[in-house]
Design a protein around this motif. Structure first.
Motif, PDB file in Angstrom:
ATOM      1  N   MET A   1       4.698   1.702  71.790  1.00 51.11           N
ATOM      2  CA  MET A   1       4.700   3.047  70.411  1.00 51.11           C
ATOM      3  C   MET A   1       5.394   3.751  71.391  1.00 51.11           C
ATOM      4  N   ASP A   2       6.728   4.486  71.226  1.00 53.52           N
ATOM      5  CA  ASP A   2       7.721   5.722  71.761  1.00 53.52           C
ATOM      6  C   ASP A   2       7.556   7.051  71.610  1.00 53.52           C
ATOM      7  N   ILE A   3       6.999   7.829  70.636  1.00 49.67           N
ATOM      8  CA  ILE A   3       6.608   8.936  70.726  1.00 49.67           C
ATOM      9  C   ILE A   3       5.119   8.744  70.065  1.00 49.67           C
ATOM     10  N   SER A   4       4.322   9.822  70.602  1.00 50.56           N
ATOM     11  CA  SER A   4       2.921   9.833  69.913  1.00 50.56           C
ATOM     12  C   SER A   4       3.192  11.693  69.369  1.00 50.56           C
ATOM     13  N   VAL A   5       2.969  11.889  68.026  1.00 49.39           N
ATOM     14  CA  VAL A   5       2.531  12.860  68.153  1.00 49.39           C
ATOM     15  C   VAL A   5       1.255  13.891  67.804  1.00 49.39           C
ATOM     16  N   VAL A   6       0.646  14.724  68.932  1.00 51.91           N
ATOM     17  CA  VAL A   6      -0.533  15.143  68.783  1.00 51.91           C
ATOM     18  C   VAL A   6      -0.235  16.159  68.248  1.00 51.91           C
ATOM     19  N   VAL A   7      -1.272  16.846  67.248  1.00 54.13           N
ATOM     20  CA  VAL A   7      -2.235  17.173  66.630  1.00 54.13           C
ATOM     21  C   VAL A   7      -3.546  18.215  66.311  1.00 54.13           C
ATOM     22  N   PRO A   8      -3.666  19.107  66.988  1.00 54.25           N
ATOM     23  CA  PRO A   8      -5.147  19.643  67.236  1.00 54.25           C
ATOM     24  C   PRO A   8      -5.257  20.251  65.705  1.00 54.25           C
ATOM     25  N   LEU A   9      -6.144  20.342  64.877  1.00 47.87           N
ATOM     26  CA  LEU A   9      -7.352  20.705  63.971  1.00 47.87           C
ATOM     27  C   LEU A   9      -8.063  21.390  63.505  1.00 47.87           C
ATOM     28  N   TYR A  10      -8.282  22.776  63.529  1.00 41.30           N
ATOM     29  CA  TYR A  10      -9.558  23.011  63.462  1.00 41.30           C
ATOM     30  C   TYR A  10      -9.476  23.507  61.719  1.00 41.30           C
ATOM     31  N   ASN A  11     -10.185  24.022  60.942  1.00 43.47           N
ATOM     32  CA  ASN A  11     -10.394  24.166  59.740  1.00 43.47           C
ATOM     33  C   ASN A  11      -8.695  24.182  58.915  1.00 43.47           C
ATOM     34  N   GLU A  12      -8.469  23.028  59.098  1.00 42.59           N
ATOM     35  CA  GLU A  12      -7.008  23.660  58.068  1.00 42.59           C
ATOM     36  C   GLU A  12      -7.026  22.695  56.792  1.00 42.59           C
ATOM     37  N   GLU A  13      -7.937  22.709  55.807  1.00 44.37           N
ATOM     38  CA  GLU A  13      -7.672  21.763  54.685  1.00 44.37           C
ATOM     39  C   GLU A  13      -7.074  21.549  54.549  1.00 44.37           C
ATOM     40  N   ASP A  14      -6.946  23.017  54.389  1.00 41.43           N
ATOM     41  CA  ASP A  14      -5.282  22.675  53.323  1.00 41.43           C
ATOM     42  C   ASP A  14      -3.413  22.425  53.412  1.00 41.43           C
ATOM     43  N   ASN A  15      -4.005  22.606  54.615  1.00 38.26           N
ATOM     44  CA  ASN A  15      -3.037  21.812  55.218  1.00 38.26           C
ATOM     45  C   ASN A  15      -2.486  20.637  55.734  1.00 38.26           C
ATOM     46  N   VAL A  16      -3.473  20.006  55.880  1.00 34.86           N
ATOM     47  CA  VAL A  16      -3.639  18.616  56.793  1.00 34.86           C
ATOM     48  C   VAL A  16      -2.680  17.322  55.816  1.00 34.86           C
ATOM     49  N   GLN A  17      -2.188  16.855  54.675  1.00 37.91           N
ATOM     50  CA  GLN A  17      -1.891  16.454  53.263  1.00 37.91           C
ATOM     51  C   GLN A  17       0.066  16.425  53.684  1.00 37.91           C
ATOM     52  N   LEU A  18       0.134  17.816  53.448  1.00 36.09           N
ATOM     53  CA  LEU A  18       1.072  18.299  53.515  1.00 36.09           C
ATOM     54  C   LEU A  18       2.096  18.296  55.216  1.00 36.09           C
ATOM     55  N   LEU A  19       0.814  18.641  55.867  1.00 32.17           N
ATOM     56  CA  LEU A  19       1.207  18.253  57.500  1.00 32.17           C
ATOM     57  C   LEU A  19       1.973  16.500  57.246  1.00 32.17           C
ATOM     58  N   TYR A  20       0.875  16.259  57.653  1.00 28.42           N
ATOM     59  CA  TYR A  20       0.947  14.773  57.106  1.00 28.42           C
ATOM     60  C   TYR A  20       2.243  13.752  57.056  1.00 28.42           C
ATOM     61  N   GLU A  21       2.180  14.716  55.345  1.00 27.69           N
ATOM     62  CA  GLU A  21       3.255  14.194  54.432  1.00 27.69           C
ATOM     63  C   GLU A  21       4.770  14.615  55.307  1.00 27.69           C
ATOM     64  N   GLU A  22       4.726  15.422  55.930  1.00 30.73           N
ATOM     65  CA  GLU A  22       6.458  16.302  56.423  1.00 30.73           C
ATOM     66  C   GLU A  22       6.545  15.310  57.713  1.00 30.73           C
ATOM     67  N   ILE A  23       5.306  15.559  58.789  1.00 33.98           N
ATOM     68  CA  ILE A  23       5.526  14.481  59.392  1.00 33.98           C
ATOM     69  C   ILE A  23       5.885  12.964  59.792  1.00 33.98           C
ATOM     70  N   LYS A  24       5.755  12.686  58.838  1.00 28.17           N
ATOM     71  CA  LYS A  24       6.153  11.210  58.281  1.00 28.17           C
ATOM     72  C   LYS A  24       7.802  11.026  57.290  1.00 28.17           C
ATOM     73  N   GLY A  25       7.600  12.071  56.860  1.00 34.00           N
ATOM     74  CA  GLY A  25       9.707  12.233  56.450  1.00 34.00           C
ATOM     75  C   GLY A  25      10.253  12.456  57.658  1.00 34.00           C
ATOM     76  N   VAL A  26       9.699  12.942  58.330  1.00 39.58           N
ATOM     77  CA  VAL A  26      10.666  12.990  59.896  1.00 39.58           C
ATOM     78  C   VAL A  26      10.787  12.103  60.524  1.00 39.58           C
TER      79      VAL A  26
END
Ligand code: UDP
Ligand code: MG
Length: 319
Positions: A1-26
């Motif tokens: 594994m070369d890169i780990s993207v670490v994301v802390p989340l606290y009550n971010e239900e409306d952001n999760v899916q968009l965030l995942y798609e955006e990070i994955k896209g990159v």
């Protein structure tokens, strides 16, 4: 594994899916192998449920679910402990950081830096409650620590694994990782990154964070400069204070004995006693701190230095 993207989340239900798609896209556009480590910091909404669905559909996603809300620093540390990449990228889970900056950060690391931090040069947050206190805090941190960054609070940063492995974080010290790491002699730089206004959910912090940042700064400064020689700090203050007190006391004694000037109405006497007492206390605290520091370093086998590399093998003695 070369890169780990670490994301802390606290009550971010409306952001999760968009965030995942955006990070994955990159990440998909990058040559390196990458994983995403989402840390659910005890959310009370559907954040965890959404993360579980995402994880079920993607092997490159890890989800660490904390039992309760431990705070952003603890959540990030949990992420570090479960990340396997040689490079660790941290970012906020509220879409304020832009994943499209990740390749830029990794590029800088590949130029040889150990830490690359994001600078939100066009920050999209309220001025009075966020940008102003943050500007003042940034200047103060730069002055005190001697680390010349513009923006310490930006979570979007990239680290080489060794940097993270050598640092223990407490309180809310994630913003001080570059400053703490500077004490290890690592190299760092910053790059301008995009910053966006929060669209969903609310910020988890208020203005009171400023006070905690300043307090954490005192700790960091102390750890950076004096952690291996506390008596030098406390002792200096103590010696100066005692000497001053003794001098005043001597003057008063001479005046009393040789010139018969009474002591009953002399506030200076009180000052002399106070200074001597304070001096003794400071020196005592310094000595106690010396003991604590030795326990800290020796019980954990913490070195008081960091080696970059060692050239040459030890020579075996003949015979
Ligand atoms: N966060 C967290 N635990 C907390 C507080 C915040 O994991 O106790 C996360 C939050 O979900 C977000 C990031 O830390 O992903 C930054 O928080 P926020 O956006 O509220 O901070 P701000 O951008 O307002 O400084
Ligand atoms: Mg935010």
């Amino acid at each position: 594994m070369d890169i780990s993207v670490v994301v802390p989340l606290y009550n971010e239900e409306d952001n999760v899916q968009l965030l995942y798609e955006e990070i994955k896209g990159v990440l998909d556009t990058m040559a390196e192998q990458a994983e995403i480590v989402f840390v659910d910091d005890g959310s009370r909404d559907t954040t965890l449920a959404k993360l579980e669905v995402i994880q079920a559909g993607d092997d490159h996603v890890r989800v660490v679910s904390l039992r309760r809300n431990f705070g952003q620093t603890a959540a990030m540390t949990a992420g570090f402990d479960h990340a396997r990449g040689g490079v660790i990228i941290t970012m906020d889970g509220d879409l304020q950081n832009d994943p499209h900056d990740i390749p830029q950060l990794v590029g800088k690391l590949n130029e040889g830096y150990d830490v690359v931090t994001g600078w939100r040069y066009d920050r999209q947050d309220p001025f009075l409650s966020r940008k102003l206190p943050s500007q003042l805090a940034n200047r103060l941190i730069s002055r005190v620590t001697g680390v010349g960054l513009h923006d310490y609070g930006c979570t979007l940063k990239a680290f080489r694994r060794e940097v993270i492995d050598n640092i223990n974080l407490y309180g809310e010290m994630h913003r001080f990782i570059p400053a703490i790491a500077s004490g290890m002699g690592i190299s760092f730089t910053e790059v301008k990154v995009n910053h966006r206004a929060r669209r969903f959910g609310t910020s988890k912090y208020g203005i009171s964070r400023t006070i905690r940042v300043v307090l954490d700064l005192i700790t960091v400064k102390f750890m950076l400069s004096y952690a291996t020689r506390p008596l030098h700090v406390f002792g200096t203050v103590g010696v100066v204070s005692s000497l001053l007190g003794v001098t005043i006391g001597l003057i008063l004694t001479v005046q009393r004995q040789l010139f018969g000037i009474g002591l009953a109405n002399r506030p200076l006497l009180l000052l002399a006693v106070l200074l001597i007492f304070m001096g003794i206390q400071f020196i005592t605290i310094g000595l106690l701190a010396e003991l604590v520091v030795r326990t800290y370093h020796e019980s954990q086998k913490k070195p008081i230095y960091y080696v970059r590399k060692v050239l040459g093998e030890p020579v075996e003695r003949a015979g």
